[in-house]
Design a protein around this motif. Structure first.
Motif, PDB file in Angstrom:
ATOM      1  N   ASP A 104       0.830  -1.029   0.175  1.00 31.15           N
ATOM      2  CA  ASP A 104      -0.117  -0.068  -0.079  1.00 31.15           C
ATOM      3  C   ASP A 104       0.878   1.267  -0.037  1.00 31.15           C
ATOM      4  O   ASP A 104       1.474   1.649   0.984  1.00 31.15           O
ATOM      5  N   PRO A 105       1.017   1.984  -1.103  1.00 23.60           N
ATOM      6  CA  PRO A 105       2.019   3.261  -1.292  1.00 23.60           C
ATOM      7  C   PRO A 105       1.605   4.223  -0.460  1.00 23.60           C
ATOM      8  O   PRO A 105       2.293   5.161  -0.174  1.00 23.60           O
ATOM      9  N   THR A 106       0.315   4.297  -0.083  1.00 25.97           N
ATOM     10  CA  THR A 106      -0.022   5.470   0.773  1.00 25.97           C
ATOM     11  C   THR A 106       0.306   5.078   2.479  1.00 25.97           C
ATOM     12  O   THR A 106       0.322   6.347   3.050  1.00 25.97           O
ATOM     13  N   SER A 107       0.552   4.094   2.744  1.00 27.29           N
ATOM     14  CA  SER A 107       0.731   3.717   4.088  1.00 27.29           C
ATOM     15  C   SER A 107       1.945   3.027   4.463  1.00 27.29           C
ATOM     16  O   SER A 107       2.574   2.987   5.648  1.00 27.29           O
ATOM     17  N   GLN A 108       2.787   2.418   3.241  1.00 23.91           N
ATOM     18  CA  GLN A 108       4.047   1.604   3.552  1.00 23.91           C
ATOM     19  C   GLN A 108       4.940   2.075   2.630  1.00 23.91           C
ATOM     20  O   GLN A 108       4.966   2.525   1.600  1.00 23.91           O
ATOM     21  N   THR A 109       6.164   2.049   3.173  1.00 21.77           N
ATOM     22  CA  THR A 109       7.376   2.647   2.392  1.00 21.77           C
ATOM     23  C   THR A 109       8.537   1.405   2.812  1.00 21.77           C
ATOM     24  O   THR A 109       8.752   0.984   3.610  1.00 21.77           O
ATOM     25  N   LEU A 110       8.707   1.081   1.369  1.00 25.05           N
ATOM     26  CA  LEU A 110       9.864  -0.114   1.070  1.00 25.05           C
ATOM     27  C   LEU A 110      10.943   0.457   0.472  1.00 25.05           C
ATOM     28  O   LEU A 110      10.851   1.349  -0.403  1.00 25.05           O
ATOM     29  N   LEU A 111      12.077   0.375   1.309  1.00 24.57           N
ATOM     30  CA  LEU A 111      13.591   1.009   0.729  1.00 24.57           C
ATOM     31  C   LEU A 111      14.460  -0.265   0.266  1.00 24.57           C
ATOM     32  O   LEU A 111      14.153  -1.401   0.918  1.00 24.57           O
ATOM     33  N   ASN A 112      15.125   0.161  -0.773  1.00 22.80           N
ATOM     34  CA  ASN A 112      16.148  -1.020  -1.224  1.00 22.80           C
ATOM     35  C   ASN A 112      17.163  -0.778  -0.171  1.00 22.80           C
ATOM     36  O   ASN A 112      17.853   0.265  -0.149  1.00 22.80           O
ATOM     37  N   TYR A 113      17.618  -1.873   0.350  1.00 23.87           N
ATOM     38  CA  TYR A 113      18.509  -1.817   1.426  1.00 23.87           C
ATOM     39  C   TYR A 113      19.949  -2.358   1.120  1.00 23.87           C
ATOM     40  O   TYR A 113      20.638  -2.563   1.842  1.00 23.87           O
ATOM     41  N   GLY A 114      20.050  -2.853  -0.040  1.00 25.03           N
ATOM     42  CA  GLY A 114      21.177  -3.202  -0.712  1.00 25.03           C
ATOM     43  C   GLY A 114      21.176  -4.868  -1.158  1.00 25.03           C
ATOM     44  O   GLY A 114      20.147  -5.365  -1.169  1.00 25.03           O
ATOM     45  N   SER A 115      22.360  -5.395  -1.030  1.00 23.89           N
ATOM     46  CA  SER A 115      22.548  -6.813  -1.536  1.00 23.89           C
ATOM     47  C   SER A 115      23.659  -7.286  -0.623  1.00 23.89           C
ATOM     48  O   SER A 115      24.485  -6.936  -0.268  1.00 23.89           O
ATOM     49  N   ASP A 116      23.453  -8.767  -0.218  1.00 25.27           N
ATOM     50  CA  ASP A 116      24.339  -9.343   0.321  1.00 25.27           C
ATOM     51  C   ASP A 116      25.310 -10.052  -0.568  1.00 25.27           C
ATOM     52  O   ASP A 116      26.702 -10.453  -0.261  1.00 25.27           O
ATOM     53  N   SER A 117      24.812 -10.511  -1.706  1.00 29.38           N
ATOM     54  CA  SER A 117      25.745 -11.112  -2.824  1.00 29.38           C
ATOM     55  C   SER A 117      25.190 -10.887  -4.125  1.00 29.38           C
ATOM     56  O   SER A 117      23.867 -11.232  -4.147  1.00 29.38           O
ATOM     57  N   ILE A 118      25.916 -10.990  -5.191  1.00 33.09           N
ATOM     58  CA  ILE A 118      25.336 -11.044  -6.387  1.00 33.09           C
ATOM     59  C   ILE A 118      26.525 -11.913  -7.309  1.00 33.09           C
ATOM     60  O   ILE A 118      27.803 -11.433  -7.054  1.00 33.09           O
TER      61      ILE A 118
END
Length: 149
Positions: free
Chosen positions: A78-92
């Motif tokens: 729900d973009p009106t109440s939830q904020t999701l952030l790209n936090y990175g990566s452990d491995s690629i």
């Protein structure tokens, strides 16, 4: 069908994304965005003559950079109440080159769900499959932080 992010449990499979065509335009735009114009990516004539692949290949990081857009198709938020952030990566790891006009898709599974002071940290294991090839293009663990409770 997308899955509700908060109801996911460790080990849950989010499924597969739709197939994405990695065409030369997409490769060229990525080269422009990153400044990486190495000939193996952008010089179609030279690749036909000199490349071991016989054609241009996508930048490995192009596969990684498409992951967030694919991810948002696999989960509901729900973009009106939830904020999701790209936090990175452990491995690629890039295991197989993506050739121009290859079709790729992402397989995503939740490996870790951890409560932090700033929110809920999700660690997703991802594999980028190349249509009609056995070896994946990329495997990696991507981190997303749902800010708040």
């Amino acid at each position: 069908m997308s899955k509700d992010l908060l109801s996911l449990k460790e080990g849950d499979d989010l499924g597969n994304s739709a197939w994405i065509n990695v065409d030369q335009t997409k490769i060229n735009k990525f080269a422009e965005a990153t400044g990486d114009f190495q000939w193996i990516h952008v010089d179609e004539e030279r690749c036909q003559k000199e490349s071991p692949f016989g054609t241009t290949i996508a930048h490995g990081l192009l596969s990684a950079s498409l992951m967030p857009a694919v991810f948002y198709d696999l989960i509901s938020l729900d973009p009106t109440s939830q904020t999701l952030l790209n936090y990175g990566s452990d491995s690629i790891r890039f295991l197989e080159p993506v050739r121009v006009n290859d079709l790729i898709r992402y397989k995503v599974k939740l490996s870790v769900k951890e409560q932090k002071a700033s929110g809920t940290l999700f660690k997703f294991d991802c594999e980028v499959e190349i249509k009609d090839r056995e070896k994946p293009a990329m495997v990696g663990r991507f981190l997303m932080l749902l800010v708040g409770k």
